[in-house]
Every structure is written in C-alpha cells, then in structure tokens.
Scaffold this motif. Structure first.
Motif, short mmCIF file in Angstrom:
data_model
loop_
_atom_site.label_atom_id
_atom_site.label_comp_id
_atom_site.label_asym_id
_atom_site.label_seq_id
_atom_site.Cartn_x
_atom_site.Cartn_y
_atom_site.Cartn_z
N ALA A 68 0.83 -1.21 0.00
CA ALA A 68 0.00 0.00 0.00
C ALA A 68 0.86 1.25 0.00
CB ALA A 68 -0.93 0.00 1.20
N VAL A 69 1.89 1.27 0.81
CA VAL A 69 2.75 2.45 0.92
C VAL A 69 3.50 2.68 -0.38
CG1 VAL A 69 4.71 3.47 2.15
CG2 VAL A 69 2.90 2.29 3.43
N GLN A 70 4.00 1.61 -0.99
CA GLN A 70 4.71 1.77 -2.27
C GLN A 70 3.77 2.29 -3.36
OE1 GLN A 70 6.23 -2.21 -2.57
NE2 GLN A 70 7.96 -1.78 -1.22
N THR A 71 2.57 1.78 -3.42
CA THR A 71 1.59 2.24 -4.40
C THR A 71 1.22 3.69 -4.13
OG1 THR A 71 0.75 -0.02 -4.58
CG2 THR A 71 -0.65 1.73 -5.46
N LEU A 72 1.06 4.03 -2.87
CA LEU A 72 0.75 5.41 -2.49
C LEU A 72 1.86 6.34 -2.97
CD1 LEU A 72 -1.02 7.39 -0.78
CD2 LEU A 72 0.46 6.81 1.15
N GLY A 73 3.10 5.96 -2.77
CA GLY A 73 4.23 6.79 -3.19
C GLY A 73 4.22 7.06 -4.68
N VAL A 74 3.94 6.03 -5.46
CA VAL A 74 3.90 6.18 -6.91
C VAL A 74 2.73 7.08 -7.32
CG1 VAL A 74 3.49 4.93 -9.08
CG2 VAL A 74 5.05 3.98 -7.37
N ALA A 107 -4.86 1.50 4.68
CA ALA A 107 -5.25 2.91 4.85
C ALA A 107 -5.85 3.13 6.22
CB ALA A 107 -6.23 3.32 3.76
N HIS A 108 -6.66 2.19 6.67
CA HIS A 108 -7.27 2.29 7.99
C HIS A 108 -6.19 2.39 9.07
CE1 HIS A 108 -9.61 1.18 11.53
NE2 HIS A 108 -10.69 1.46 10.84
N ILE A 109 -5.19 1.55 8.98
CA ILE A 109 -4.10 1.54 9.97
C ILE A 109 -3.30 2.85 9.88
CG2 ILE A 109 -1.94 0.42 10.65
CD1 ILE A 109 -3.27 -2.23 9.62
N ILE A 110 -2.94 3.24 8.68
CA ILE A 110 -2.12 4.44 8.50
C ILE A 110 -2.86 5.68 9.02
CG2 ILE A 110 -1.12 5.99 6.77
CD1 ILE A 110 -0.56 3.34 5.12
N ILE A 111 -4.12 5.80 8.69
CA ILE A 111 -4.87 6.99 9.08
C ILE A 111 -5.22 6.97 10.56
CG2 ILE A 111 -7.08 8.20 8.77
CD1 ILE A 111 -6.85 7.37 5.76
N ASN A 112 -5.70 5.85 11.06
CA ASN A 112 -6.19 5.79 12.43
C ASN A 112 -5.13 5.50 13.48
OD1 ASN A 112 -8.88 6.36 11.73
ND2 ASN A 112 -9.22 4.25 11.17
N GLN A 113 -4.02 4.89 13.09
CA GLN A 113 -2.99 4.54 14.08
C GLN A 113 -1.64 5.19 13.77
OE1 GLN A 113 -3.00 0.24 15.14
NE2 GLN A 113 -4.78 0.11 13.80
N GLY A 114 -1.60 6.03 12.74
CA GLY A 114 -0.35 6.62 12.30
C GLY A 114 0.42 7.36 13.38
N GLN A 115 -0.27 8.14 14.19
CA GLN A 115 0.40 8.93 15.23
C GLN A 115 1.04 8.02 16.28
OE1 GLN A 115 1.09 11.91 15.09
NE2 GLN A 115 -0.52 13.12 14.20
N THR A 116 0.33 6.98 16.68
CA THR A 116 0.86 6.11 17.74
C THR A 116 1.92 5.15 17.24
OG1 THR A 116 -0.93 4.51 17.45
CG2 THR A 116 -1.27 6.25 19.08
N LEU A 117 2.02 4.95 15.93
CA LEU A 117 3.01 4.02 15.38
C LEU A 117 4.12 4.76 14.63
CD1 LEU A 117 0.56 1.29 14.02
CD2 LEU A 117 1.79 1.32 16.19
#
Length: 194
Positions: A68-74, A107-117
């Motif tokens: 997901a992160v690689q696709t997001l970057g592109v 996306a759920h993890i990145i958006i909702n847990q991004g600050q704590t991780l």
C-alpha cells in the motif's frame, strides 16, 4: 478395496496468508492490542511459524503495509499536476479510488494509528508521502479554495472508507461505492482550474 489417496494439500503462501490476517487484525483491534500469538491462532499456525517468516510483530506490520505504501508513493508523486489537468484528472481519480479500495485495511491503519506508530519506519514513510502531498497542495495550487477542494476530495474519500469498522472490509456493493467515490471526487476536483 484399496483406500483412496489423501487429497493433495493446497499449497498456500504462508507469508502472504499471515500478512493478510495480521493486516485485518491490526486494523480491527489495533497494532498494540494484537499479539503474534493471536495472529498465529487466527492463521492456524504456531507462534514460532510466524516468527520463522517474520522476525517480529513490527516486521510483520511493515511487510503487510509495504504494498500500500509503495503504491501510495507512486500515485502521489504527481498528484497535483494530474488532479488539476483536464486530460489526466479522470485517470488519476480512478487510480486513487482503486488504491483506497484495494488497500483499505492498510489505509485504515495508517490513518487511524499513524500517530501512535510513528516509530515504525514503514508508517513514517507513509506519513512522509501524506505530508508531501500536503506540501504540494500549498506550493502548487495558487488559491486557498483550490487547496481546500483537493484536500477535502482526497481526504474525504479516504475517510469514507476507513471510518467504518475494518471488519466490514467486504463492502456490500463495492462497484456502487467505487462509482460513487469516483463521481464525487471528480466533481470536487473539477473546479481546480477555476
């Protein structure tokens, strides 16, 4: 009467299976509340089997988020240019919506847990991409209205998909949701050149 041979065992990619189960569990219960033992149990493996494939829970999260992160970057590399171009806008919107749908749990993890991780490198990379898109809004779009319009379109589409419980990963009418997201995001960013 001779006995029939046992049915051949279906070969599965244990690493891929573990990544998928971990992604779902991390999204549903949170990274910190999910143990390797719980992931192993859900997958039908021993904890040592999980550790054979991934050296730690963090490594498992990183590998689960990587596609997901690689696709997001592109995709985000040229977001503003593509979103504000009449010729490129439609293709960009479809790619963006498809990215969100395909990688909904990540996306759920990145958006909702991004600050704590934030101490996990893959999460930091995802957040850097998101920061870069925000910076490009500020530097490449001349008006506040244009920046707000693009921000609401992209963040709103992401929020719609991650606001519900992750266990609802099987959206009842994925085609209907996809069509609605493409239409609404397209309408919102149609005015970027105005």
């Amino acid at each position: 009467m001779p006995s029939s041979p046992p049915a051949p065992r279906v070969q599965t990619d244990a690493s891929a299976e573990l990544r998928a189960i971990a992604l779902r569990m991390f999204a549903e219960h949170g990274y910190t509340a999910t143990s390797l033992q719980q992931i192993a149990d859900a997958a039908g493996y021993s904890k040592s089997s999980v550790l054979y494939h991934f050296r730690s829970k963090e490594a498992l999260l990183e590998e689960a988020l990587a596609p997901a992160v690689q696709t997001l970057g592109v995709l985000l590399d040229s977001t503003v240019a593509r979103a504000s171009s009449d010729e490129l806008r439609s293709a960009f919107v479809v790619e963006f919506v498809d990215l969100l749908l395909e990688h909904r749990l990540a996306a759920h993890i990145i958006i909702n847990q991004g600050q704590t991780l934030s101490d996990i490198p893959m999460m930091d990379e995802a957040r850097r991409y998101i920061d870069c898109i925000g910076e490009s809004f500020m530097s490449e779009l001349p008006t506040t209205k244009q920046r707000v319009r693009l921000g609401i379109a992209l963040a709103g589409a992401a929020y719609v998909l991650v606001a519900s419980r992750p266990s609802a990963a099987d959206i009842e009418s994925i085609d209907e949701v996809r069509e609605a997201l493409v239409d609404v995001v397209s309408e919102l960013i149609a005015g970027l050149n105005r």
